[in-house]
Design a protein around this motif. Structure first.
Motif, PDB file in Angstrom:
ATOM      1  N   CYS A  96     117.651  34.716  88.795  1.00 45.88           N
ATOM      2  CA  CYS A  96     118.877  34.099  88.287  1.00 45.88           C
ATOM      3  C   CYS A  96     120.103  35.004  88.367  1.00 45.88           C
ATOM      4  O   CYS A  96     120.000  36.223  88.379  1.00 45.88           O
ATOM      5  CB  CYS A  96     118.737  33.563  86.876  1.00 45.88           C
ATOM      6  N   SER A  98     124.204  35.011  86.633  1.00 48.54           N
ATOM      7  CA  SER A  98     125.067  34.389  85.630  1.00 48.54           C
ATOM      8  C   SER A  98     126.440  35.039  85.590  1.00 48.54           C
ATOM      9  O   SER A  98     126.573  36.248  85.804  1.00 48.54           O
ATOM     10  CB  SER A  98     124.436  34.487  84.232  1.00 48.54           C
ATOM     11  N   HIS A 111     125.922  29.608  86.574  1.00 49.17           N
ATOM     12  CA  HIS A 111     124.554  30.145  86.653  1.00 49.17           C
ATOM     13  C   HIS A 111     123.800  29.546  87.826  1.00 49.17           C
ATOM     14  O   HIS A 111     123.838  28.327  88.047  1.00 49.17           O
ATOM     15  CB  HIS A 111     123.825  29.791  85.352  1.00 49.17           C
ATOM     16  N   GLU A 113     119.931  29.167  88.857  1.00 51.25           N
ATOM     17  CA  GLU A 113     118.561  29.298  88.383  1.00 51.25           C
ATOM     18  C   GLU A 113     117.648  29.517  89.588  1.00 51.25           C
ATOM     19  O   GLU A 113     117.461  28.620  90.424  1.00 51.25           O
ATOM     20  CB  GLU A 113     118.137  28.037  87.616  1.00 51.25           C
ATOM     21  N   THR A 149     115.941  28.699  80.734  1.00 54.33           N
ATOM     22  CA  THR A 149     116.720  28.697  81.973  1.00 54.33           C
ATOM     23  C   THR A 149     118.200  28.511  81.672  1.00 54.33           C
ATOM     24  O   THR A 149     119.019  29.367  81.939  1.00 54.33           O
ATOM     25  CB  THR A 149     116.232  27.596  82.920  1.00 54.33           C
ATOM     26  N   LEU A 150     118.533  27.371  81.123  1.00 57.79           N
ATOM     27  CA  LEU A 150     119.899  27.040  80.718  1.00 57.79           C
ATOM     28  C   LEU A 150     119.813  25.865  79.758  1.00 57.79           C
ATOM     29  O   LEU A 150     118.881  25.067  79.807  1.00 57.79           O
ATOM     30  CB  LEU A 150     120.764  26.692  81.939  1.00 57.79           C
ATOM     31  N   THR A 160     123.073  30.312  79.230  1.00 57.62           N
ATOM     32  CA  THR A 160     122.254  30.483  80.426  1.00 57.62           C
ATOM     33  C   THR A 160     121.359  31.700  80.216  1.00 57.62           C
ATOM     34  O   THR A 160     121.652  32.557  79.383  1.00 57.62           O
ATOM     35  CB  THR A 160     123.116  30.679  81.685  1.00 57.62           C
ATOM     36  N   ASN A 162     118.822  34.828  81.986  1.00 56.61           N
ATOM     37  CA  ASN A 162     118.376  35.639  83.115  1.00 56.61           C
ATOM     38  C   ASN A 162     117.112  36.401  82.748  1.00 56.61           C
ATOM     39  O   ASN A 162     117.009  36.974  81.662  1.00 56.61           O
ATOM     40  CB  ASN A 162     119.448  36.659  83.517  1.00 56.61           C
ATOM     41  N   CYS A 322     129.723  19.677  81.410  1.00 61.91           N
ATOM     42  CA  CYS A 322     128.526  20.218  82.044  1.00 61.91           C
ATOM     43  C   CYS A 322     128.341  19.562  83.401  1.00 61.91           C
ATOM     44  O   CYS A 322     128.483  18.343  83.534  1.00 61.91           O
ATOM     45  CB  CYS A 322     127.277  19.925  81.208  1.00 61.91           C
TER      46      CYS A 322
END
Length: 342
Positions: A96, A98, A111, A113, A149-150, A160, A162, A322
């Motif tokens: 990941c 971010s 971010h 993923e 993950t988020l 988010t 990492n 989002c």
């Protein structure tokens, strides 16, 4: 990318997630090297200790894990073990990238993923409405709790995550359970309190922001402590500890993580003027490095990771916008405007 919309108890939510991930868990995860190298923890008392800690401190998420196991027709211990993978084995395929940027009118979180490309078709967007907590949306892997993950919730909090490849761990609360608990937090202050009071096995990095203050934070949370740095005006992060307090802790830094961190810092140094969605998507899609790019698509990626999803969160006092895609150069899959609820 799949989609799951579910309301109800924690068990009900976990069971629905398990049903959706049943085939992938049996065919792709259980036979994998990543799962097999966790097996010794089933027999030395480590997992039993973890399970008892969870029952005392996070019983709701134990119910989700039981639902997950039943939905997948798997033993509870096997599913709990998989949700401890980052605490037991720090080299697994979940990477990941971010970015957090502060502005006068709100904050941006961006971010990529990155995960196991074999699971690309089995990952899903979860929209959940627990009976006793804020509704939330998260990107999920089969067989795993939401939140690592988020995620974004209706209380006005987004974050988010990492992966950190710490080479030492301890008995405590699995980092994925701690990350799941963040989905119930109304703001960054409550999230930091939760992280501070929880004895964690491993660690994650978080970018987070809320609608109350709109001040994004870069948060490194190894089990050794907590470091929260305001994004003033920007913070960037790949998959290793970079905050001054923790950068010398024992950890594994892959070539990909090092290369992505350098590219992010180059962008940080050059970034001027207002931040836009297009600028952030362009960064997430960056492939300047010939073999270790930010946007990871190579079948021979050295960490066995590809970009599976990309998200933008625009956090303002009025709410959170989002936008989720299957990659930074792909069409929008899911988009919402979430005004904060009381």
């Amino acid at each position: 990318m799949k989609h799951l919309d579910i309301s109800g108890s924690h068990y009900t939510i976990g069971h629905a997630m398990g049903e959706l991930g049943r085939e992938a868990f049996a065919k792709s995860i259980l036979p994998s090297h990543d799962f097999q190298r966790l097996m010794p923890a089933l027999h030395d008392g480590w997992l039993a200790d973890i399970a008892e800690r969870l029952r005392r401190e996070f019983p709701a998420y134990v119910e989700e894990l039981h639902g997950l196991a039943d939905g997948m027709h798997q033993p509870f211990a096997r599913v709990l073990l998989w949700n401890c993978r980052g605490d037991l084995s720090p080299t697994g395929p979940e990477g990941c990238t971010s970015v957090a940027v502060a502005g006068d009118d709100g904050a941006w979180l961006a971010h990529n993923e990155d995960g196991n490309p074999a699971l690309r078709r089995d990952c899903f967007v979860l929209e959940a409405r627990p009976d006793d907590a804020p509704a939330f949306t998260a990107f999920c892997y089969p067989g795993s709790l939401a939140g690592h993950t988020l995620g974004v919730n209706d209380a006005g909090f987004a974050y988010t995550v990492n992966n950190l490849r710490l080479t030492e761990s301890r008995r405590g609360i699995p980092r994925m359970v701690t990350a799941r608990a963040l989905l119930a937090c109304p703001d960054t202050e409550s999230a930091l309190r939760l992280l501070n009071r929880t004895r964690r096995c491993g660690g994650f990095h978080f970018m987070m922001a809320d609608t109350r203050q709109c001040r994004p934070l870069s948060v490194e949370a190894p089990w050794q402590g907590l470091s929260a740095i305001p994004a003033m005006p920007c913070e960037v992060h790949a998959n290793h500890l970079v905050h001054e307090r923790f950068r010398d802790l024992p950890q594994r830094i892959t070539d990909s993580s090092a290369a992505r961190q350098r590219r992010l810092e180059e962008w940080h140094e050059a970034h001027r003027g207002p931040t836009t969605a297009d600028a952030l998507l362009s960064l997430l899609a960056d492939r300047r490095h010939p073999t270790l790019p930010i946007h990871r698509l190579a079948p021979d990626d050295p960490d066995n990771e590809n970009t599976l999803a990309s998200v933008l969160f625009r956090v303002t006092s009025r709410g959170i916008w989002c936008q989720l895609r299957s990659g930074p150069d792909q069409p929008v899959y899911w988009e919402r405007w979430l005004p904060p609820t009381p």
